[in-house]
Structure formats: structure tokens, C-alpha cells
Design an enzyme around this catalytic site. Structure first.
Site, short mmCIF file in Angstrom:
data_model
loop_
_atom_site.label_atom_id
_atom_site.label_comp_id
_atom_site.label_asym_id
_atom_site.label_seq_id
_atom_site.Cartn_x
_atom_site.Cartn_y
_atom_site.Cartn_z
CB THR A 1 -0.50 0.45 1.15
OG1 THR A 1 0.38 0.47 2.05
CG2 THR A 1 -1.99 -1.34 1.24
CG ASP A 2 1.44 5.65 -1.70
OD1 ASP A 2 2.02 5.93 -0.90
OD2 ASP A 2 0.90 6.44 -2.24
CE1 TYR A 3 5.04 7.10 5.94
CE2 TYR A 3 2.77 8.11 6.93
CZ TYR A 3 4.14 7.04 6.97
OH TYR A 3 4.65 7.93 8.61
CB THR A 4 -1.55 5.66 6.96
OG1 THR A 4 -1.54 6.56 6.06
CG2 THR A 4 -0.07 5.25 7.40
#
Length: 762
Positions: free
Chosen positions: A301-304
Site C-alpha cells: 500500500t501507499d503510506y497508511t
């Protein structure tokens, strides 16, 4: 077709990637093993993975699906105590923002010496357009129309980053972007899908090299999957609304090209698609990536972004978000700890099948093995950094890439190239002596003090010329107190070079601009410089297309130099003084005004196309529909003339080919490079509207003054294919128009017919 770089079909994830080294000591690419040996190696790897899975607890499996950041950029080379404890317990599979061999060795030592199963960590970082030696931002580099340049810069970035302890880069960004308000347009290859496919393949090959297990190879990560570049209103992180046909024909092909190039990992986008955030989108992750494309890559995933689904509103809480992401096909959670905190309980409750977790872990372990980390977990901790980082050869490659990325927009009175002697040049503007902002967005570990500023580059290029300098104003300020000194400098000079544009943080992530004009009072300063009567050369250093209608209408010379990286000043000097004839061509349309956005060349037609004689047609009443500068546009210090096209036939059989030939003559007095561009149009789409033009090839040719070159393209039925009314993929019989010319708005044209319809594999 002749110039359509074939995307190599990679059978083994550990090898078969073409590499292009430039000034880097390297062994020859590893030979492809016989098929039986490759199968045997794959079988042994699978046996090792299955044996390891049987030993792992559920918590240890979820650990391999967890990615945390170090605090390197905030507090120095450290990790929070709870993360270190998680590593010791086998609850972390990868770490990003952990740099230097010393620090990564320290963390790896914990993983392979203090954990029960001794599984090594992966270390990742945003190596976007260079690591220590910074190349032009990707948008600029794509303007070079030189795939070798792009593969070479990615290769050098991999060599330098791996010497600092890294295994993995979160690049390339392959999003199609058609809105210059979106700051991340700087990170991609522009608006065209066909070109985006070529660039995606080149950059993946550059990062990964010929063998993933080599110490100087980085796992590539195609991002942001998918349609992140279609963010509404150009606002980063915003929602998207894209039809399935547009996804398949416009936004997904560069990702498919990355798959074909053997890209090791994919990153989910922040946006939603059809109401489902990408990190929970089964159609993207399971249907397209796994089933149709059969990619073995693992998905991060991208950040969070898993936790952010709560704000999207499609989940109630973190547990629901983790379940949806895992079931959709996410393999690794970046930073949110949703998998770490919630997934074991979700599996035990039957909300996530253990088979889903096992499959994700298999993919992660497969690439750790492909990287060679089980044999040598300290693979990237023992490389001789000083001998491969920021070398003279790397800087030479960066300079070459930078000057090839520069686009000459205007040179109406042939002010350029400048004389090197007997001339006084006023160099003014907020970016004239700047170093740090030359790096551009996402500049890795680049150091501003090691960049070459524009004034330094000009002085080095013309040591016998005289220079007067003045800053004039800041990049984004209302202060005009420096105008007087800048105007005085202009009056003392024969010509003014005004270096203006954006700071490096005005483009990139979270840097959308509602009005992409020259910031602050820069235009007001230009107006006063123009009023002196001296020739003004505007050099733009920016990360996106700008709305520069006033500049176009009032200045004779405009150079789009972008954010060019470490060698920016030297490259600009090479072009302004004529040591390099500019050959860059725009990969994104420049609008006249923000009201035209989104604006791109390969749009579909309307039932009422613009007609100046008919009020009730699709047009503005206050300006033309046409852009200020179209896709593919760029001038030179010489001129090129295209002869009429010659077709090998006026009929193309689906099993055959059609040759398009054109003679290009350099009618000027200087040698130069021309980018001859091939476009096609399906005149009748059999029930589906088709774009007015689509790029299908290019040839960058060097032609001496007064000479001519014959440029040849080959068209096949596959070059005419699209997703038809019934969503099958193929080409429809009928009439087509073909153009070859200097940009998407001009060129010689002819027609041919595809003799019969054909269904093709995607």
C-alpha cells in the site's frame, strides 16, 4: 512497430531484465538459464518457501506483510523502540527510510540473528530520479524522448542507492497525468498512454538490471495503482471517477507494461475507483493484476492508505479496513500497522482466510529470495560507496540527460544561441543562483550544495563573456524591492537571461496548485525587464506545465528547463550557448489558461466539434480551444521539413504490416536532432468513439545541416486495437488516418484501410 520497444516477457523473477550501464563497473548480464534449470530453480525456491511457511506462526506470517518507517530523516539513524521489538519478534518484514550500510546492517542483524526464523528484512526508499547524483525530474526526462537515457538514469540511481544499504525503490510512477494542477505530474511520463508504456518498461529495466540478486539491483515498484493521475480538480489524494473503458485503454496499460518488464512490486493508490479505494479494490488487485496479467509481484500500500479507508467511508474501523485490504489482494501494509494489529484476530475469526495470508507471504518471500537476501542478508551493506556514488561518469550522465530534457518553446528572433565572447549578459531572477531548488521534488539524498546553479553553468560555458547579476525577487513573494537592481542589471547588458519558475516543493506530493502561473511577482518583474527593450530569454525551472500566455505573447525566447537536478546549470549553459542543440519535446500539453484544464491531445471528439462559423459548437467564447503548446512540441536551432508520406499499401491485413515512410530534411544551418512522431486515428470506431489522434511511434534522428533522413515506421493491427463496444480487445475493419510530424498538432498525413476486424490478446 519499429520503434515500439518490445516489453520483454520475463519467465524468472530473478533474471532476464535488460540493463544499460553508463559509467558503472558491471559484469555482463547474466545468461538466461536453460528452461529445465529455471524450472528446477523455481521448484527449489517454492519448496523452501513452503517449508518456511509451515514453521511460521500466524503472527510471524503477518509480520512479513508489515512495512514500517525508520526515523532516519527526523532523528537520525534510529527506529522507535516498539519497532525494534517488533523486528526481534519477527513482526516486521520490511523497513523504509533506513539508510547507510551501517544502519541497515544493524537492523538486518536483529532480523537474522535475534529472530526465531531469521528471515531477512527488505529496505526500501523513494529513489525517484536519482539517489546522490540527481537526474531531471521524471516528467522532464520523458521529454528527452530517449529511452536509453531513462534506463541509464534509473540504473545509476540503483547503483548508488544499493551502495547505501537499499534493496527496493518506490518507483517508477507510471500514472497517466493530464492535469498540471496535480503536483505529482512531475513524477511521471506525462499524458500519453503509449509513451507511458515505453517509459515504464525502460525505468523498470533500469532499476532492476539484469539480475535481481546482484548487489546493485533494486526491486522496482510501479505506482500508483491505479488512476491516481485522474484525481478530480487536480487535488492530491482526491477521488476519481473513471469508466472501465478509460481504465483499460488509458490508465492501466503502463502498469501492464511494467508487469511485462518483470516489475517486482506494485503500490496501491490513495484514490478510490468506482467507489472502492484502491487498497481494497479486488478488480484491480485480483482480477487485473493476478488473473488477467498473471503478475507474480507483491502489492504494497501507499503510506497508511489502509487506515485512510475509514475517512473514505467504506469501512467502519481499522479491523474492517485490514480485512478488506487483505481479501482484495494487498500483500504488505505500509506504516498503518493495520495488518499487524488486526489481521491475526481476523484470520482466527474466519473473516480473512489463512490461505490469503499464506499467498501474500509467499509473494514477499519469493522476492526476498530473488534478491539473494537469504544467501547474503547483508547484500547491500558491503558495497564501496565512494567509488560508485556521485562519480564523474554519473555526473556526466546526469548532464547529458538534463540537456536532452530541455524544451525550446520560443526563439522568435533567434536570440539563442548566445555568443560566448563580446557580450554582456544580465542573469536575473529568483532561481538564477539557486542550487537546492534545481533538485526538484523527491530528490532522494541529493545535496543542494553539490548542484550547479544556472549562473555557475553559464559562466563555465562562456568564460570570456561578461555577466551582471541580480535576484530581483523571491520565488513566491509580494516583495518588489529587488526590482530596481534587476532592471539596472538589464540596462547594462546586451541580453537578459531571466531564470524563473517554482521551488522544488511546489510540485510533487501534496503540492497541488489551483493557478499554475509563475508564482509571486515574477511576471511583474518580467514586465519591467521587457520594458527595458533588451532581449529577454526566459528560462523556466519548474515541475509542471505552467500557464504562461502572457510570456508567450510578449517574450521572444522561452526555454522550458524544468527541475534538472545536479547538473542543471551546466546543461542550461550547454543549450543557451549552442554547445547542445535542444531536442526535448513536451510530453504534456501546456494550457493557455487554467479554465481549459484538463487538456490533452488525444481526447475523443464531440458531436459538435468547434466551428467558428457555428455558435452552437464545443468551444470557448473567450479563447481558442487549442493549447498554448501541444503534446510533442519543441523547437530547435535549426529547421526540419517533412516530405509527403509514402505508404507501402493503402490496405493493412491483420496478419501483415504496413510501412509508413517519410523524408525529413534539415533545412537550417545547424546539425540537430528531430523527434519524428507517428500518430493514428480510427475514423469510425464501430459503435465506440475514438481519440482524435493517438501516438504509436517515434524516431529520434540526428540530421546534419542541409541533409535528409528517411524515417520508417511499421504499423500492425495490434497498434490499432482498443476495447470495443462489447469490451473485447481488438481492431475494427475500416478507415484510418496516419500522421508523421514534429508534434501532435502538425504533420504529413495519409489514409489506409484495415481489411477485416480481429480480436487480439491484451
Amino acid at each position: 512497430m519499429k520503434n515500439n520497444r518490445s516489453v520483454r516477457n520475463v519467465a524468472a523473477a530473478t533474471a532476464l531484465f535488460g540493463s544499460l550501464m553508463w559509467g558503472v563497473a558491471s559484469a555482463a548480464p547474466a545468461p538466461v538459464p536453460p528452461a529445465s534449470k529455471a524450472v528446477d530453480a523455481g521448484a527449489r525456491q517454492n519448496e523452501r518457501i513452503e517449508a518456511l511457511l509451515k514453521q511460521m506462526t500466524l503472527e510471524e506470517k503477518v509480520g512479513q506483510m508489515t512495512l514500517f518507517s525508520s526515523d532516519y530523516d527526523k532523528t537520525g539513524p534510529t527506529m522507535r523502540a516498539e519497532y525494534l521489538d517488533d523486528i526481534r519478534k519477527g513482526r516486521v518484514g520490511a523497513v523504509f527510510n533506513a539508510l547507510t550500510p551501517e544502519f541497515t546492517r544493524k537492523l538486518q542483524k536483529i532480523a537474522v540473528e535475534q529472530t526465531r526464523l531469521k528471515i531477512p528484512l527488505l529496505f526500501g526508499y523513494d529513489v525517484i530520479h536519482g539517489y546522490k547524483t540527481i537526474f531531471p525530474i521524471p516528467l522532464a526526462e520523458a521529454c528527452s524522448f530517449d529511452l536509453g537515457v531513462m534506463e541509464r538514469s534509473a540504473r545509476i540511481a540503483a547503483v548508488e542507492a544499493s551502495a547505501d544499504g537499499l534493496h527496493w525503490t518506490f518507483a517508477p510512477m507510471v500514472d497517466i497525468a493530464r492535469d498540471p494542477r496535480w503536483g505529482r505530474i512531475a513524477e511521471g511520463a506525462g499524458e500519453d498512454t503509449w509513451w507511458g508504456q515505453q517509459v515504464a518498461g525502460a525505468r523498470v529495466h533500469g532499476f532492476q538490471g539484469s539480475d535481481l540478486s546482484r548487489p546493485d539491483s533494486l526491486l522496482a515498484c510501479a505506482k500508483h495503482y491505479a488512476a491516481y493521475g485522474a484525481a478530480q480538480a487536480g487535488r492530491d489524494y482526491s477521488t476519481t471517477d473513471v469508466s472501465e473503458r478509460e481504465m483499460l485503454d488509458t490508465y492501466l496499460p503502463p502498469f501492464h507494461a511494467a508487469v511485462k518488464a518483470g516489475c517486482a512490486t506494485f503500490m496501491t493508490a490513495f484514490n478510490d475507483l468506482n467507489g472502492v479505494p484502491c487498497s481494497a479494490n479486488e478488480w484491480l488487485l485480483r482480477e487485473m493484476l493476478r488473473r488477467r496479467w498473471k503478475s507474480p509481484a507483491f502489492v504494497v500500500t501507499d503510506y497508511t492508505s489502509i487506515n485512510e479507508m475509514i475517512e473514505h467511508g467504506n469501512v467502519a474501523d481499522q479491523a474492517d479496513a485490514a480485512a478488506q485490504a487483505a481479501n482484495a489482494g494487498v500483500d504488505m501494509d505500509m506504516q498503518s500497522a493495520a495488518f499487524l494489529d488486526k489481521l491475526p484476530a481476523l484470520v482466527r475469526a474466519g473473516k480473512v482466510p489463512v490461505a490469503v495470508v499464506d499467498d501474500a507471504v509467499r509473494r514477499v518471500l519469493r522476492y526476498k529470495m530473488a534478491k539473494g537476501l537469504f544467501e547474503n542478508p547483508y547484500l547491500a551493506c558491503d558495497l564501496p560507496r565512494s567509488s560508485v556514488t556521485f562519480t564523474a561518469d554519473h555526473r556526466a550522465a546526469a548532464r547529458d540527460a538534463a540537456r536532452r530534457s530541455i524544451v525550446l518553446l520560443e526563439n522568435k528572433k533567434n536570440v539563442l544561441p548566445l555568443r560566448k565572447t563580446g557580450i554582456t549578459i544580465a542573469v536575473v531572477g529568483p532561481l538564477s543562483a539557486d542550487r537546492t531548488n534545481m533538485l526538484g521534488t523527491w530528490s532522494g539524498q541529493g545535496e543542494g550544495e553539490r548542484c550547479v546553479s544556472v549562473i555557475e553553468g553559464l559562466r563555465a560555458s562562456a568564460p570570456s563573456a561578461s555577466f551582471v547579476t541580480a535576484k530581483g525577487c523571491d520565488i513566491d513573494s509580494t516583495d518588489v524591492s529587488g526590482f530596481t537592481a534587476a532592471v539596472d542589471a538589464a540596462r547594462k547588458a546586451d541580453v537578459v537571461v531571466a531564470v524563473m519558475g517554482e521551488s522544488n516543493d511546489m510540485s510533487g506530493e501534496a503540492s497541488s496548485r489551483a493557478n499554475p502561473d509563475l508564482p509571486g511577482v515574477q511576471r511583474r518583474l518580467l514586465q519591467q525587464l521587457k520594458a527595458t527593450g533588451k532581449p529577454v530569454v526566459l528560462v523556466l525551472c519548474n515541475g509542471r506545465p505552467l500557464t504562461i500566455s502572457w510570456e508567450h505573447d510578449n517574450l521572444d525566447t522561452i526555454v522550458e528547463a524544468w527541475h534538472l537536478g545536479t547538473e542543471a546549470g551546466n546543461a542550461i549553459g550547454d543549450v543557451l550557448f549552442g554547445d547542445c542543440n535542444p531536442s526535448g519535446r513536451l510530453v504534456t500539453t501546456f494550457p493557455r489558461a487554467v479554465g481549459q484544464i484538463p487538456l490533452y491531445y488525444n481526447h475523443r471528439n464531440t458531436g459538435r466539434p468547434a466551428d467558428s462559423k457555428n455558435h452552437f459548437t464545443s468551444k470557448y467564447i473567450d479563447m481558442p480551444n487549442e493549447p498554448l503548446y501541444p503534446f510533442g512540441y519543441g523547437r530547435s536551432y535549426t529547421t526540419f521539413v517533412y516530405a509527403p508520406l509514402k505508404l507501402s499499401s493503402t490496405a493493412l491485413d491483420p496478419d501483415g504490416t504496413l510501412t509508413v515512410e517519410v523524408k525529413v530534411t534539415n533545412s537550417g544551418s545547424r546539425d540537430g536532432e528531430e523527434v519524428a512522431q507517428l500518430y493514428v486515428r480510427d475514423l469510425v470506431g464501430e459503435g465506440v468513439t475514438r481519440p482524435v489522434r493517438e501516438m504509436r511511434g517515434f524516431e529520434k534522428v540526428r540530421i546534419a545541416a542541409g541533409e535528409a533522413r528517411v524515417v520508417t515506421f511499421t504499423l500492425r493491427a495490434a497498434d490499432l486495437a482498443f476495447h470495443r463496444k462489447d469490451m473485447t480487445y481488438g481492431a475494427e475493419a475500416g478507415e484510418f488516418q496516419v500522421w508523421v510530424g514534429p508534434d501532435s498538432a502538425n504533420g504529413q498525413t495519409a489514409r489506409f484501410r484495415l481489411t477485416r476486424s480481429v480480436t487480439l490478446p491484451e
